[in-house]
Design an enzyme around this catalytic site. Structure first.
Site: not given
Ligand SMILES: Cc1cc2nc3c(=O)[nH]c(=O)nc-3n(C[C@H](O)[C@H](O)[C@H](O)COP(=O)(O)OP(=O)(O)OC[C@H]3O[C@@H](n4cnc5c(N)ncnc54)[C@H](O)[C@@H]3O)c2cc1C
Length: 382
Positions: A127, A339, A341, A366
């Site tokens: 979400e 690099q 290329h 994931e």
């Molecule tokens: C192209 C694409 C396809 C996707 N497909 C799906 C799908 O089919 N179904 C689905 O449910 N989701 C999907 N996702 C979502 C994806 O799994 C999430 O984007 C991912 O899990 C990260 O969540 P976030 O983007 O909210 O980042 P955030 O959780 O906000 O993280 C932001 C940063 O903070 C870091 N961070 C967060 N918590 C911690 C912690 N405890 N300790 C250290 N660092 C932390 C993260 O590693 C990251 O660097 C997709 C995303 C993309 C971009």
């Protein structure tokens, strides 16, 4: 230790390699440029059984083992990662939950059209306010008069809005547990249900031809029986789904890393500077040797995780390690391929420029690399 693939695994690898070479690779540049979902390719993949590989034949699947499925993801992704992730998200995230946790009626109803590739299915966990913290879902489902009334939204959901998408399985808060934490359940929402709103495709940096959408649920009603498995099992279920998905994403990353090596090696042999092929320079050879070594290691890591899974042994640690290492290997391989290329690597008509843009998401989707390290550290006893 026997690393030999069996006859079926070799046959699936060769079929997918040929399909990727002949059908996918020639269309990859166009898919990236237009961002159009590759319906014709996905249709063909369904016809040859690639969209239901790890499911038993009684549910329309090919009855292949989990390693064969991962090898297929590697080979398809070597052709193009947009197609690879469409297949991966459909199989590991969309269809697998029905197979692992659905009751017999749900398996009979939902799996055959998915396994035949007539329909795609999505899994909605993320979400806008809960990504890595996947247990923090805010979407709520309330049981009223034999129906779940769902309100909330999901972000970044793969395969949610194609013309052939059948629906989405979403994680929703369905109550409060005795320990005061949210009770989470997974609920099946078919496309076309009133109050289920599929948003517009995101504009992305890579994986351009894969379908990724935001979803909204406004007083969306589905029958009570649309719950997957037991009420309250949602968190446990998606943790298991993600373990398997991470092995497949490791395979996808290896496929992309291998594509980087293929392109870099072939370019290095034909590009001449200072009167000789750049592949004769030791600096270039070392980059290629490092890429090949890391790819081999990443491949063995996902093979081992898949093998453990097939033996019914714990594989969470190995799945996270494989996903972490393979995605970072792919990033280094894409960087070195550009690099090698030189300036041409920066030009869109060279595949390595597309690989470089597409590779980043492997460290995010994931479960980010940070989350994989947290899982591995937890498995170490931290
Ligand atoms: C192209 C694409 C396809 C996707 N497909 C799906 C799908 O089919 N179904 C689905 O449910 N989701 C999907 N996702 C979502 C994806 O799994 C999430 O984007 C991912 O899990 C990260 O969540 P976030 O983007 O909210 O980042 P955030 O959780 O906000 O993280 C932001 C940063 O903070 C870091 N961070 C967060 N918590 C911690 C912690 N405890 N300790 C250290 N660092 C932390 C993260 O590693 C990251 O660097 C997709 C995303 C993309 C971009």
């Amino acid at each position: 230790m026997d690393f030999t693939l069996n006859e079926e695994q070799i046959a699936i690898r060769d079929t997918c390699r040929e399909f990727a070479e002949q059908e996918i690779k020639p269309r990859a540049e166009e898919m990236d440029a237009t961002g159009k979902f590759p319906y014709a390719l996905i249709h063909k993949m369904g016809e040859i059984g690639l969209l239901g590989l790890p499911f038993p034949e009684e549910y329309g699947g090919a009855g292949a083992d989990f390693l064969s499925y991962c090898i297929a993801i590697e080979e398809i992704s070597r052709g193009d990662v947009s197609v690879g992730v469409t297949m991966e998200a459909h199989t590991s995230l969309g269809a697998m939950p029905f197979y692992l946790f659905g009751n017999e009626q749900q398996k009979q109803r939902y799996l055959p059209p998915l396994a035949h590739g007539e329909q795609l299915w999505a899994f909605g966990l993320t979400e806008s306010e809960s990504g890595s913290d996947s247990g923090g879902a805010q979407t709520r489902a309330v049981l009223q008069d034999g129906h779940w009334r769902i309100n909330g939204s999901k972000a970044f959901i793969t395969n949610a809005g194609t013309d052939i998408t059948g629906g989405v399985t979403i994680a929703a808060v369905t109550g409060t547990r005795p320990d005061r934490r949210n009770e989470i359940s997974n609920i099946i929402v078919p496309k076309g249900t009133a109050g289920y709103i599929i948003g517009k495709s995101y504009k992305k940096m890579g994986w351009k031809a894969s379908d990724t959408r935001p979803l909204a649920f406004e007083d969306c009603l589905v029958p009570a029986e649309n719950i997957l498995g037991q009420r309250g099992d949602g968190f446990k279920q998606f943790m298991h789904i993600l373990d398997g998905g991470r092995v497949a994403i490791a395979a996808l990353s290896v496929g992309l890393a291998q594509a980087c090596l293929d392109e870099a090696l072939s370019y290095a042999k034909q590009r001449k500077q200072f009167g000789q092929s750049i592949s004769t320079f030791q600096a270039i050879q070392f980059k290629l040797a490092d890429m090949a070594t890391e790819i081999e290691l990443a491949r063995l890591m996902y093979y081992k995780a898949a093998w453990l899974h097939m033996q019914g042994k714990p594989f969470r640690r190995e799945a996270s390690m494989a996903k972490l290492f393979a995605s970072e290997t792919a990033k280094r391989a894409a960087d070195q391929a550009v690099q090698i290329h030189g300036g041409y690597g920066f030009m869109d008509e060279y595949p390595v420029s597309r690989y470089w843009r597409s590779v980043k998401i492997n460290e995010i989707g994931e479960g980010t690399s940070e989350i994989q390290r947290i899982i591995i550290a937890k498995e170490l006893g931290c």
